[in-house]
Scaffold this active site. Structure first.
Site, mmCIF file in Angstrom:
data_model
loop_
_atom_site.group_PDB
_atom_site.id
_atom_site.type_symbol
_atom_site.label_atom_id
_atom_site.label_comp_id
_atom_site.label_asym_id
_atom_site.label_seq_id
_atom_site.Cartn_x
_atom_site.Cartn_y
_atom_site.Cartn_z
ATOM 1 N N TRP A 1 0.758 -1.276 -0.390
ATOM 2 C CA TRP A 1 -0.024 -0.154 -0.035
ATOM 3 C C TRP A 1 0.655 1.250 -0.112
ATOM 4 O O TRP A 1 0.792 2.292 -0.550
ATOM 5 C CB TRP A 1 -0.876 0.074 1.259
ATOM 6 C CG TRP A 1 -2.049 -0.408 0.596
ATOM 7 C CD1 TRP A 1 -2.120 -2.262 1.308
ATOM 8 C CD2 TRP A 1 -3.193 -0.974 -0.101
ATOM 9 N NE1 TRP A 1 -3.348 -2.885 0.999
ATOM 10 C CE2 TRP A 1 -4.202 -2.191 -0.669
ATOM 11 C CE3 TRP A 1 -3.105 0.566 -1.077
ATOM 12 C CZ2 TRP A 1 -4.769 -2.321 -0.991
ATOM 13 C CZ3 TRP A 1 -4.360 -0.509 -2.493
ATOM 14 C CH2 TRP A 1 -5.718 -1.732 -1.747
ATOM 15 N N LYS B 1 -13.029 -1.455 6.754
ATOM 16 C CA LYS B 1 -12.107 -2.676 8.117
ATOM 17 C C LYS B 1 -12.521 -2.354 9.347
ATOM 18 O O LYS B 1 -13.552 -3.290 9.413
ATOM 19 C CB LYS B 1 -10.980 -1.991 8.034
ATOM 20 C CG LYS B 1 -10.495 -1.566 7.204
ATOM 21 C CD LYS B 1 -9.918 -2.758 5.640
ATOM 22 C CE LYS B 1 -9.126 -2.568 4.660
ATOM 23 N NZ LYS B 1 -9.116 -3.346 3.537
ATOM 24 N N ASP C 1 -0.886 6.780 6.240
ATOM 25 C CA ASP C 1 -2.317 5.677 6.050
ATOM 26 C C ASP C 1 -2.987 5.464 6.879
ATOM 27 O O ASP C 1 -2.037 3.958 7.006
ATOM 28 C CB ASP C 1 -2.029 4.943 4.166
ATOM 29 C CG ASP C 1 -3.183 3.786 3.352
ATOM 30 O OD1 ASP C 1 -4.329 4.546 4.593
ATOM 31 O OD2 ASP C 1 -2.596 3.592 2.737
#
Length: 373
Positions: free
Chosen positions: A105, A204, A180
């Site tokens: 990511w 999530k 992030d």
């Protein structure tokens, strides 16, 4: 042998499992929110009913994570991937960005930022070690001219996590830290004194896909580049209370319910996010213990960087992978296949994953090793 309850146990990396209490409330209210005869999916985002939901979600989120008053909470769309473009369009005035690359990511964030900034650098990377650790902060090579420093707090693919946000001030940097937090925001407390901007997709720990939460320090708002679309300009989003365009109403509604559930969680005398943090660590430790005590399974991440959210693991004999997944499904243990880029297995243990669910997986791991090892 069966290890699971009636309802399947969902170890998906995202969208993740939702608390059953929240699902029950959604079921009750889908045709009519609080008895008004109209559900949130049909509700105008300008109506007093939805405004009350929006305000409640904002208040609960700020209280739950103890977000200081000098940070703005923006409800946006596009997920974490969109923020990889939106952040540099808002903050990279000089076009200089430093990245810490610790997995898939953060690598994606680095690549995307190159479309909007002309001087992006890798301050440190763990690529050579297979993304199994996080580079020691003393070795980071920061650009004094950087507009900001970007990290990914938890890499969902490799299962590598910062145990706390780094204090970049020890390196003499005045640049804001952009984080992030898509896969761990809401799973633990945050040291806001070390953050300039935090973003996370909700699916999530905070709800369902469609909502992206951005928490940004006030002094970082109003810096957008001319190329930044109005709908992505943090100053415009803030001035219009996240309603410059129609917001993701249903996802905000679910987030408000999930946050209400999270606030009521208890572990002894601890409540809310501190209780959830203790529980999450206990859940992860159960899985890691089962893996470490076995020669049939292994995890490659350095112990001090292991994620509490995503536990990747591998069978000693990869030829048994298909049989493992098939047997897991028969036992109502779902979504355990690892990311396609690394293979193996992965158990995601977001907030709504119960300890009973984790215990069921541990029992299954031991039984599969006993019968197939």
């Amino acid at each position: 042998m069966k290890f699971s309850p009636k309802r399947p146990i969902n170890f998906s990396a995202g969208p993740g499992t939702i608390p059953e209490e929240v699902l029950e409330t959604i079921q009750e209210e889908i045709f009519g929110w609080h008895g008004i005869g109209v559900g949130v999916m049909e509700m105008s985002h300008r109506s007093k009913e939805f405004i009350s939901i929006y305000q409640s979600a904002q208040e609960k989120f700020r209280h739950y994570l103890q977000i200081p008053k000098n940070f703005k909470i923006l409800f946006m769309q596009g997920g974490g991937i969109a923020q990889n473009a939106i952040v540099p369009m808002n903050l990279a005035r000089r076009g200089c960005i430093d990245f810490l690359v610790t997995g898939n990511w953060s690598q994606k964030s680095y690549e995307e930022a190159g479309r909007y900034a002309n001087d992006i650098r890798v301050a440190a990377s763990s690529k050579l070690t297979g993304y199994t650790e996080i580079p020691t902060i003393s070795g980071w090579k920061l650009n004094p001219a950087a507009d900001y420093i970007h990290i990914c707090s938890n890499e969902t693919v490799q299962g590598v996590q910062f145990q706390e946000l780094p204090d970049i001030s020890i390196l003499g940097s005045q640049a804001p830290l952009v984080v992030d937090c898509s896969s761990d925001l809401g799973s633990r407390s945050v040291d806001w004194s070390r953050a300039g901007l935090v973003f996370a997709a909700a699916q999530k720990n905070l709800g369902i896909a469609g909502l992206t939460i951005v928490v940004v320090r006030e002094d970082l708002i109003g810096r957008a580049l001319p190329i930044c679309p109005s709908a992505f300009d943090y100053s415009v989003v803030d001035a219009n209370e996240s309603m410059y365009n129609t917001p993701p109403t249903w996802a905000i509604y679910v987030a408000e319910l999930v946050l209400g559930w999270a606030q009521t969680q208890r572990e002894g005398e601890l409540t809310g996010v501190r209780a959830i943090e203790v529980r999450n660590k206990r859940k992860a430790e159960k899985i890691y213990r089962a893996i470490d005590e076995s020669s049939f399974y292994h995890n490659n991440v350095a112990h001090q960087f292991r994620s509490d959210m995503n536990v990747p693991f591998f069978l000693a004999d990869s030829k048994l992978d298909a049989a493992f997944l098939s047997a897991a499904k028969e036992n109502n243990l779902l979504q355990l296949k690892g990311h396609k880029s690394v293979g193996g297995m992965r158990a995601s243990l977001y907030n709504a994953m119960t300890e009973e669910g984790v215990d069921s997986l541990v029992d299954f791991l031991k039984d599969f090793e006993r019968t197939r090892g």
